[in-house]
Scaffold this motif. Sequence first.
Motif, mmCIF file in Angstrom:
data_model
loop_
_atom_site.group_PDB
_atom_site.id
_atom_site.type_symbol
_atom_site.label_atom_id
_atom_site.label_comp_id
_atom_site.label_asym_id
_atom_site.label_seq_id
_atom_site.Cartn_x
_atom_site.Cartn_y
_atom_site.Cartn_z
ATOM 1 N N LEU A 78 65.833 -1.459 66.404
ATOM 2 C CA LEU A 78 66.910 -0.477 66.259
ATOM 3 C C LEU A 78 68.188 -1.123 65.720
ATOM 4 O O LEU A 78 68.874 -0.566 64.862
ATOM 5 C CB LEU A 78 67.196 0.202 67.602
ATOM 6 N N GLY A 79 68.484 -2.329 66.215
ATOM 7 C CA GLY A 79 69.687 -3.019 65.746
ATOM 8 C C GLY A 79 69.565 -3.471 64.300
ATOM 9 O O GLY A 79 70.491 -3.319 63.506
ATOM 10 N N LEU A 80 68.410 -3.992 63.933
ATOM 11 C CA LEU A 80 68.200 -4.480 62.572
ATOM 12 C C LEU A 80 68.082 -3.331 61.571
ATOM 13 O O LEU A 80 68.425 -3.492 60.392
ATOM 14 C CB LEU A 80 66.938 -5.355 62.546
ATOM 15 N N SER A 81 67.642 -2.182 62.048
ATOM 16 C CA SER A 81 67.495 -1.041 61.128
ATOM 17 C C SER A 81 68.848 -0.508 60.651
ATOM 18 O O SER A 81 68.911 0.278 59.703
ATOM 19 C CB SER A 81 66.687 0.081 61.785
ATOM 20 N N VAL A 84 68.939 -2.969 57.423
ATOM 21 C CA VAL A 84 67.842 -2.820 56.454
ATOM 22 C C VAL A 84 67.025 -1.586 56.826
ATOM 23 O O VAL A 84 67.241 -0.973 57.871
ATOM 24 C CB VAL A 84 66.942 -4.077 56.434
ATOM 25 N N ASP A 85 66.059 -1.270 55.972
ATOM 26 C CA ASP A 85 65.175 -0.137 56.286
ATOM 27 C C ASP A 85 64.412 -0.400 57.583
ATOM 28 O O ASP A 85 64.167 -1.552 57.963
ATOM 29 C CB ASP A 85 64.174 0.073 55.143
ATOM 30 N N GLY A 86 63.993 0.654 58.227
ATOM 31 C CA GLY A 86 63.307 0.565 59.519
ATOM 32 C C GLY A 86 62.011 -0.232 59.449
ATOM 33 O O GLY A 86 61.715 -1.031 60.340
ATOM 34 N N TRP A 87 61.207 -0.033 58.402
ATOM 35 C CA TRP A 87 59.944 -0.751 58.288
ATOM 36 C C TRP A 87 60.175 -2.246 58.128
ATOM 37 O O TRP A 87 59.431 -3.065 58.678
ATOM 38 C CB TRP A 87 59.097 -0.216 57.123
ATOM 39 N N LEU A 88 61.197 -2.629 57.383
ATOM 40 C CA LEU A 88 61.510 -4.043 57.184
ATOM 41 C C LEU A 88 62.018 -4.667 58.494
ATOM 42 O O LEU A 88 61.673 -5.797 58.839
ATOM 43 C CB LEU A 88 62.540 -4.211 56.069
ATOM 44 N N ALA A 89 62.800 -3.916 59.228
ATOM 45 C CA ALA A 89 63.283 -4.399 60.523
ATOM 46 C C ALA A 89 62.113 -4.647 61.466
ATOM 47 O O ALA A 89 62.059 -5.679 62.155
ATOM 48 C CB ALA A 89 64.259 -3.386 61.127
ATOM 49 N N ALA A 90 61.148 -3.730 61.485
ATOM 50 C CA ALA A 90 59.969 -3.898 62.345
ATOM 51 C C ALA A 90 59.143 -5.106 61.913
ATOM 52 O O ALA A 90 58.634 -5.857 62.752
ATOM 53 C CB ALA A 90 59.123 -2.626 62.315
#
Length: 140
Positions: A78-81, A84-90
Amino acid sequence: MTTSTPSPAPRPASEASIGELLSRVPAQTSQLVRDEIRLAQAELTQKGKRAGIGVGLFGGAGLFSIYGVGALVAAAILGLSEAVDGWLAALIVAVVLFVIAGIAALIGKNEVQQAVPPVPQEAVASVKTDIETIKPGASA
């Protein structure tokens, strides 16, 4: 009333005849084997307990880390999204988790290796010493 005479106490080895000494060999050999088996059992029990404790602690640590990592994964994604995009954060968080898992597996492997081999090394060394002690006497 009959009285039995007690059997005489065995003479010390320095005073015993060869026949007496040879008659003692089977009993002493049996006692030696029983003592070595008891030593091996005690050593294996101790090693088994250490290995069991290590494996249990390793498993418990893994369970608690799953719960903690689950919460941290959600927070990290959640923090990284936000950046960047959510998929990249995951994906980034997943790679970091795999690195942590690899490190934990290596540490766990080292702990388990310290408990093996489950061979009673002291008992084996003692038996080897006994055999070496007997060999010169048997060839004389």
